[in-house]
Design a protein around this motif. Structure first.
Motif, PDB file in Angstrom:
ATOM      1  N   LEU A   1       3.336 -11.335  -1.152  1.00 58.25           N
ATOM      2  CA  LEU A   1       2.461 -10.905  -0.055  1.00 58.25           C
ATOM      3  C   LEU A   1       1.462  -9.857  -0.546  1.00 58.25           C
ATOM      4  O   LEU A   1       0.260  -9.918  -0.240  1.00 58.25           O
ATOM      5  CB  LEU A   1       3.335 -10.346   1.067  1.00 58.25           C
ATOM      6  N   GLY A   2       1.953  -8.896  -1.326  1.00 59.14           N
ATOM      7  CA  GLY A   2       1.089  -7.842  -1.851  1.00 59.14           C
ATOM      8  C   GLY A   2       0.002  -8.412  -2.746  1.00 59.14           C
ATOM      9  O   GLY A   2      -1.156  -7.985  -2.689  1.00 59.14           O
TER      10      GLY A   2
ATOM     11  N   ALA B   1      23.349 -10.424   3.194  1.00 58.15           N
ATOM     12  CA  ALA B   1      22.559  -9.201   3.017  1.00 58.15           C
ATOM     13  C   ALA B   1      21.904  -9.185   1.636  1.00 58.15           C
ATOM     14  O   ALA B   1      20.739  -8.805   1.489  1.00 58.15           O
ATOM     15  CB  ALA B   1      23.443  -7.967   3.204  1.00 58.15           C
TER      16      ALA B   1
ATOM     17  N   PHE C   1      13.351 -10.343   0.624  1.00 52.06           N
ATOM     18  CA  PHE C   1      12.380  -9.298   0.992  1.00 52.06           C
ATOM     19  C   PHE C   1      11.552  -8.880  -0.217  1.00 52.06           C
ATOM     20  O   PHE C   1      10.328  -8.769  -0.142  1.00 52.06           O
ATOM     21  CB  PHE C   1      13.135  -8.098   1.586  1.00 52.06           C
ATOM     22  N   VAL C   2      12.234  -8.663  -1.346  1.00 47.22           N
ATOM     23  CA  VAL C   2      11.529  -8.169  -2.537  1.00 47.22           C
ATOM     24  C   VAL C   2      10.531  -9.215  -3.051  1.00 47.22           C
ATOM     25  O   VAL C   2       9.348  -8.915  -3.242  1.00 47.22           O
ATOM     26  CB  VAL C   2      12.550  -7.799  -3.644  1.00 47.22           C
TER      27      VAL C   2
ATOM     28  N   LEU D   1      28.127  -4.469   6.856  1.00 47.43           N
ATOM     29  CA  LEU D   1      28.212  -4.768   5.421  1.00 47.43           C
ATOM     30  C   LEU D   1      29.569  -4.437   4.835  1.00 47.43           C
ATOM     31  O   LEU D   1      30.087  -5.153   3.997  1.00 47.43           O
ATOM     32  CB  LEU D   1      27.158  -3.958   4.660  1.00 47.43           C
TER      33      LEU D   1
ATOM     34  N   THR E   1       7.704  -9.865  -0.544  1.00 48.45           N
ATOM     35  CA  THR E   1       6.786  -8.728  -0.459  1.00 48.45           C
ATOM     36  C   THR E   1       5.866  -8.668  -1.676  1.00 48.45           C
ATOM     37  O   THR E   1       4.682  -8.348  -1.554  1.00 48.45           O
ATOM     38  CB  THR E   1       7.573  -7.399  -0.321  1.00 48.45           C
ATOM     39  N   TYR E   2       6.438  -8.971  -2.853  1.00 54.64           N
ATOM     40  CA  TYR E   2       5.599  -9.020  -4.058  1.00 54.64           C
ATOM     41  C   TYR E   2       4.455 -10.023  -3.867  1.00 54.64           C
ATOM     42  O   TYR E   2       3.284  -9.715  -4.098  1.00 54.64           O
ATOM     43  CB  TYR E   2       6.422  -9.460  -5.269  1.00 54.64           C
TER      44      TYR E   2
ATOM     45  N   THR F   1       3.163  -2.098  -0.970  1.00 55.65           N
ATOM     46  CA  THR F   1       2.783  -3.180  -0.044  1.00 55.65           C
ATOM     47  C   THR F   1       3.273  -2.874   1.365  1.00 55.65           C
ATOM     48  O   THR F   1       2.557  -3.063   2.351  1.00 55.65           O
ATOM     49  CB  THR F   1       3.379  -4.523  -0.527  1.00 55.65           C
ATOM     50  N   TRP F   2       4.502  -2.385   1.458  1.00 57.33           N
ATOM     51  CA  TRP F   2       5.083  -2.080   2.766  1.00 57.33           C
ATOM     52  C   TRP F   2       4.278  -1.007   3.491  1.00 57.33           C
ATOM     53  O   TRP F   2       3.996  -1.111   4.687  1.00 57.33           O
ATOM     54  CB  TRP F   2       6.546  -1.658   2.577  1.00 57.33           C
TER      55      TRP F   2
ATOM     56  N   PRO G   1       6.007  -1.228  -6.312  1.00 55.18           N
ATOM     57  CA  PRO G   1       5.059  -2.178  -5.706  1.00 55.18           C
ATOM     58  C   PRO G   1       5.493  -2.639  -4.317  1.00 55.18           C
ATOM     59  O   PRO G   1       4.649  -2.849  -3.438  1.00 55.18           O
ATOM     60  CB  PRO G   1       5.053  -3.363  -6.676  1.00 55.18           C
ATOM     61  N   VAL G   2       6.812  -2.777  -4.116  1.00 51.65           N
ATOM     62  CA  VAL G   2       7.308  -3.188  -2.792  1.00 51.65           C
ATOM     63  C   VAL G   2       6.959  -2.120  -1.764  1.00 51.65           C
ATOM     64  O   VAL G   2       6.468  -2.422  -0.667  1.00 51.65           O
ATOM     65  CB  VAL G   2       8.837  -3.436  -2.835  1.00 51.65           C
TER      66      VAL G   2
ATOM     67  N   LEU H   1       8.897  -9.985   8.304  1.00 59.57           N
ATOM     68  CA  LEU H   1      10.122  -9.556   8.994  1.00 59.57           C
ATOM     69  C   LEU H   1      10.881 -10.744   9.571  1.00 59.57           C
ATOM     70  O   LEU H   1      12.111 -10.846   9.449  1.00 59.57           O
ATOM     71  CB  LEU H   1       9.782  -8.551  10.102  1.00 59.57           C
TER      72      LEU H   1
END
Lengths: 340, 184
Positions: B149-150, B135, B142-143, A22, B146-147, A304-305, A300-301, B57
């Protein structure tokens, strides 16, 4: 033991890979995002002093051209100071034939490839001031005295939100606290302690009651992230450090430090004379709004994770800590180099 | 345009972070990306837990890798129609809720990830670091995923499962409408 060792190595390797990937290309960054500053001040003797400070680097030379409808800036600058990282141009209008209020200010030369901004501050002889930003989308403004107080406070509120949103070091610290403190009410207490502490030092530094060198403060802020990352590793390995036992106290201590970092933006922008407390409050509220929004986004992320990965392998649990630590160490080295 | 959403007004900003934020904001400010991220999240959430995790993933990693690679070689391919097809496909799969084999879910999601990764890069400026831009895009993906998905995993009541499928059908409908409008 070997499993744990291999796990730690894997987490470190992964975090290092991400960190280097990065940020290594960023070593040769041309634009680092610092805004140029244009200050137009009516002096006590009836003149007008104009100062444009523009960030430069080995790859980028000064390229912005300010223009006023009166033509005051059409000539060559009265003085030019060339620094290693900033060029400063001065103009002096003495005495002006036209009033400053009512003129149009424009900045030309924005590079469309970068999101450049010029922070403009106009201070009239009676102490009233305008603070705003010019960008490639809005390169000009009409200078006027009748900026409303409410609009000005809103600007400071938005500035606070932007500062926290664009400060990955502050956000990573908050993320680290969220990862470290699993209990909801302890987390509320910890974040509140962090907030109270940085509010105190933000006010003290913005009002110039306390003065610390910005570069050193930024380096120590990065170091606070390293400490947090170490605590995260300890917590994942079942060792309870000070931060895990009394997170609110440590968050408060580091919050004092981060407040000085927040204040650096306010010191650059300045506070409007006559409305200092409310502007300071608005900026602080903006910082808090950004912080709370970030926590509400993250929780919330994480929930869920954690539901998806109920039994993560040991090495995977260490990745966030090593990721934060790697970035933080990079920033420490970079900022110490700047401070020296 | 998205780069002007967040003007740089912070004096002591972390160097290089603007590329990351540009990558982060791009998928969030483009409807065609947000819809697909939401649809992929809902689709993953309709699967069993291990498949949901692998889907998430796989999606994020392939999206990041394809964006970084495309950025490094300077590939800027116009993919508007393909993006619209991906909206219809992912939204349609959520709405249909067929009992798909895990392998099919991985293939569909993998293709969509690569497509959107490359499409993201088309909005990247040549002076930016493709790694940091990618990135940022991966974090946004991802965020949002995931939301979604949740939400899908918590939708266990019969009416909630139907609501998730309705959401999928709306996503597909938006894709079809946009596809039709683009064809006219």
């Amino acid at each position: 033991m070997w499993r744990g060792l291999r796990g730690g190595l894997a987490a470190r390797a992964l975090a290092l890979g991400v960190g280097v990937g990065l940020f290594a290309p960023g070593l040769a960054d041309a634009h680092d995002g610092r805004p140029a500053h244009l200050e137009i001040v009516e002096t006590d003797d009836g003149g007008v002093a104009i100062r444009l400070s523009e960030p430069v680097s080995p790859w980028v030379t000064a390229h912005l051209t300010p223009w006023l409808s009166s033509g005051w800036l059409d000539g060559v600058p009265a003085a030019l100071e060339r620094g290693s990282d900033v060029d400063v141009r001065h103009w002096r209008v003495d005495p002006p034939r036209e009033p400053l209020a009512g003129q149009t200010l424009r900045v030309d030369g924005f590079d469309p490839a970068f999101n450049e901004a010029v922070l403009v501050r106009v201070i009239f002889a009676d102490g009233t001031a305008i603070t705003t930003f010019l960008t490639i989308r809005q390169p000009s403004l009409r200078i006027t005295r009748d900026t409303t107080t409410a609009a000005s406070r809103l600007q400071y509120l938005w500035l606070g939100v932007q500062h926290i949103a664009m400060g990955p070091d502050h956000l990573l610290f908050v993320l680290g606290l969220v990862l470290l403190v699993r209990d909801r009410w302890r987390l509320v207490g910890t974040i509140t302690a962090f907030t109270l502490a940085h509010s105190v030092t933000l006010a003290a530094a913005a009002l110039e009651v306390v003065r610390l060198p910005v570069d050193a403060v930024e380096a120590v802020i990065a170091l606070s992230l390293v400490c947090l990352a170490v605590e995260l590793v300890h917590a994942e390995r079942g060792r309870c450090g000070l931060m895990a036992r009394v997170p609110w106290a440590v968050a408060m201590a580091f919050g004092l430090l981060h407040g000085f970092g927040f204040a650096s933006t306010l010191l650059d922008v300045g506070l409007p004379p006559g409305d200092v407390p409310m502007a300071l409050l608005a900026f602080n509220v903006g910082v808090e709004m950004g912080q709370v929004a970030f926590v509400l986004l993250v929780l919330p992320v994480l929930a869920t994770w954690r539901e998806l990965v109920r039994e993560p392998p040991a090495w995977a649990r260490l990745v966030p800590a090593y990721g934060i630590g790697t970035l933080a160490m990079y920033w420490v080295a970079e900022r110490v180099a700047v401070a020296l | 345009m998205i780069f002007d959403v967040l003007p740089l007004v912070v004096a002591h900003i972390v160097p290089g972070v603007t590329d990351f934020y540009a990558g982060l904001l791009h998928p969030l400010t483009a409807v065609e990306h947000v819809l697909v991220l939401a649809a992929v999240g809902l689709l993953a959430g309709q699967q069993a837990r291990p498949v949901a995790l692998r889907t998430l993933l796989l999606f994020v990693l392939l999206l990041a890798a394809s964006a970084a690679c495309a950025g490094a070689i300077g590939a800027a391919v116009p993919l508007d129609t393909a993006l619209l097809v991906s909206i219809v496909a992912t939204g349609g799969l959520v709405a249909a809720r067929w009992p798909l084999p895990a392998g099919v879910v991985y293939v569909v999601v993998g293709l969509v990830a690569m497509l959107h990764g490359v499409a993201n890069v088309a909005e990247m400026r040549p002076t930016m670091s493709s790694v940091r831009f990618a990135a940022g895009g991966a974090v946004a993906a991802f965020v949002v995923t995931t939301y979604a998905l949740g939400i899908a995993r918590r939708a266990r009541a019969p009416w909630a499962e139907v609501a998730v499928r309705v959401a999928g059908s709306w996503i597909a409908a938006v894709g079809i409408l946009a596809w039709g409008a683009a064809a006219l």
